[in-house]
Design an enzyme around this catalytic site. Structure first.
Site, PDB file in Angstrom:
ATOM      1  N   ASP A  20       0.847  -1.197   0.000  1.00 43.90           N
ATOM      2  CA  ASP A  20       0.000   0.000   0.000  1.00 43.90           C
ATOM      3  C   ASP A  20       0.883   1.249   0.000  1.00 43.90           C
ATOM      4  O   ASP A  20       1.858   1.318   0.748  1.00 43.90           O
ATOM      5  CB  ASP A  20      -0.887  -0.032   1.260  1.00 43.90           C
ATOM      6  CG  ASP A  20      -2.041   0.946   1.190  1.00 43.90           C
ATOM      7  OD1 ASP A  20      -2.522   1.231   0.080  1.00 43.90           O
ATOM      8  OD2 ASP A  20      -2.482   1.405   2.265  1.00 43.90           O
ATOM      9  N   HIS A  21       0.555   2.224  -0.822  1.00 42.79           N
ATOM     10  CA  HIS A  21       1.306   3.490  -0.902  1.00 42.79           C
ATOM     11  C   HIS A  21       2.806   3.275  -1.063  1.00 42.79           C
ATOM     12  O   HIS A  21       3.615   3.827  -0.306  1.00 42.79           O
ATOM     13  CB  HIS A  21       1.039   4.368   0.328  1.00 42.79           C
ATOM     14  CG  HIS A  21      -0.371   4.857   0.403  1.00 42.79           C
ATOM     15  ND1 HIS A  21      -0.857   5.848  -0.425  1.00 42.79           N
ATOM     16  CD2 HIS A  21      -1.403   4.479   1.188  1.00 42.79           C
ATOM     17  CE1 HIS A  21      -2.140   6.056  -0.140  1.00 42.79           C
ATOM     18  NE2 HIS A  21      -2.497   5.231   0.816  1.00 42.79           N
ATOM     19  N   SER A 146     -12.093   4.468   6.748  1.00 41.97           N
ATOM     20  CA  SER A 146     -12.577   4.502   8.143  1.00 41.97           C
ATOM     21  C   SER A 146     -13.457   5.706   8.405  1.00 41.97           C
ATOM     22  O   SER A 146     -13.058   6.838   8.115  1.00 41.97           O
ATOM     23  CB  SER A 146     -11.389   4.571   9.111  1.00 41.97           C
ATOM     24  OG  SER A 146     -10.620   3.409   9.030  1.00 41.97           O
TER      25      SER A 146
HETATM   26  P1  13P Z   1      -7.884   4.725   7.051  1.00 40.83           P
HETATM   27  O1  13P Z   1      -6.785   4.472   8.017  1.00 40.83           O
HETATM   28  O2  13P Z   1      -8.393   6.127   7.151  1.00 40.83           O
HETATM   29  O3  13P Z   1      -8.963   3.706   7.131  1.00 40.83           O
HETATM   30  O4  13P Z   1      -7.259   4.633   5.594  1.00 40.83           O
HETATM   31  C1  13P Z   1      -6.703   3.420   5.174  1.00 40.83           C
HETATM   32  C2  13P Z   1      -6.092   3.554   3.835  1.00 40.83           C
HETATM   33  O5  13P Z   1      -6.556   4.286   2.982  1.00 40.83           O
HETATM   34  C3  13P Z   1      -4.910   2.750   3.570  1.00 40.83           C
HETATM   35  O6  13P Z   1      -4.357   3.043   2.343  1.00 40.83           O
END
Ligand code: 13P
Length: 223
Positions: A20-21, A146
């Site tokens: 992720d990212h 979230s």
């Molecule tokens: P939240 O922590 O706001 O749920 O975001 C998660 C997210 O986008 C991970 O890439």
């Protein structure tokens, strides 16, 4: 599908190991290490550099049979040191990245990572619809999942969001359950200090919340 995660572990659904990212270098390293899916987050580069780097990574990922998510327009909030102002993505830039052959597109539509502030204005469905018009059937990813109200989540899904990232809510339920365990003095009873016991309520809380999300997102039995 991650090879080792199969029926021998009691797992009967496909499992992805997803970065992720990721940075440009991090994405390459994870492809080499055997990840099945990566996200290259080039949203902090100007669009031409984002296009250039994403294009290279699409080729490397696809040659290795790995799926790739890219991002346009920063997602607000701070996560793992990656921060942005939560700008809304430019649909024309989304098309430039979509046309590179990525498998999923993450685009800022007012969503932010972490807990939403009380004065948050909500998702921008006009921007979402405008992006969708440019990118066609390409699945969209909603980061910062979230705390988004259920009706907005469902509307986003109806407009083309296919993957929703949720982290903070799971961290919060984990912390709450772990706190309750310790505050009840259970770590001081018998071998309650064993990490397998100490961390169990938190892990179970995450599982319960994931089941709830699967129901809300309408993704049950679709693997
Ligand atoms: P939240 O922590 O706001 O749920 O975001 C998660 C997210 O986008 C991970 O890439």
């Amino acid at each position: 599908m991650v090879k080792a995660m199969d029926e021998s572990l009691g797992i009967t659904v496909p499992v992805a190991l997803h970065l992720d990212h990721g940075t440009y270098e991090g994405s390459k390293a994870c492809i080499e290490a055997g990840f099945t899916s990566i996200m290259f987050d080039g949203s902090h580069y100007d669009i031409n550099e984002n296009v250039e780097k994403t294009k290279e990574l699409v080729k490397i990922a696809h040659d290795a049979g790995v799926s790739i998510e890219a991002e346009v327009g920063g997602i607000g909030g701070v996560e793992d040191g990656v921060a942005s102002n939560g700008e809304k993505a430019d649909p024309a830039e989304c098309k430039m990245i979509a046309d590179l052959g990525v498998d999923f597109l993450a685009a800022g539509i007012g969503n932010i990572h972490g807990v939403y502030p009380a004065d948050w204005k909500g998702l921008d469905f006009d921007v979402l619809a405008a992006i969708k018009e440019q990118i066609g059937d390409l699945p969209m990813v909603l980061h910062g999942g979230s705390g988004i109200p259920e009706d907005q989540i469902k509307k986003a899904i109806s407009l083309g969001v296919s993957k929703i990232n949720v982290n903070t809510e799971l961290q919060i339920v984990f912390a709450k359950a772990t706190r309750a365990y310790v505050e009840a003095g259970k770590d001081l009873e018998g071998k309650g200090y064993d990490p397998r016991k100490l961390l169990k309520p938190g892990a179970e809380a995450i599982i319960a919340e994931c089941k709830n999300k699967i129901a809300v997102f309408g993704s049950g039995n679709k693997a």
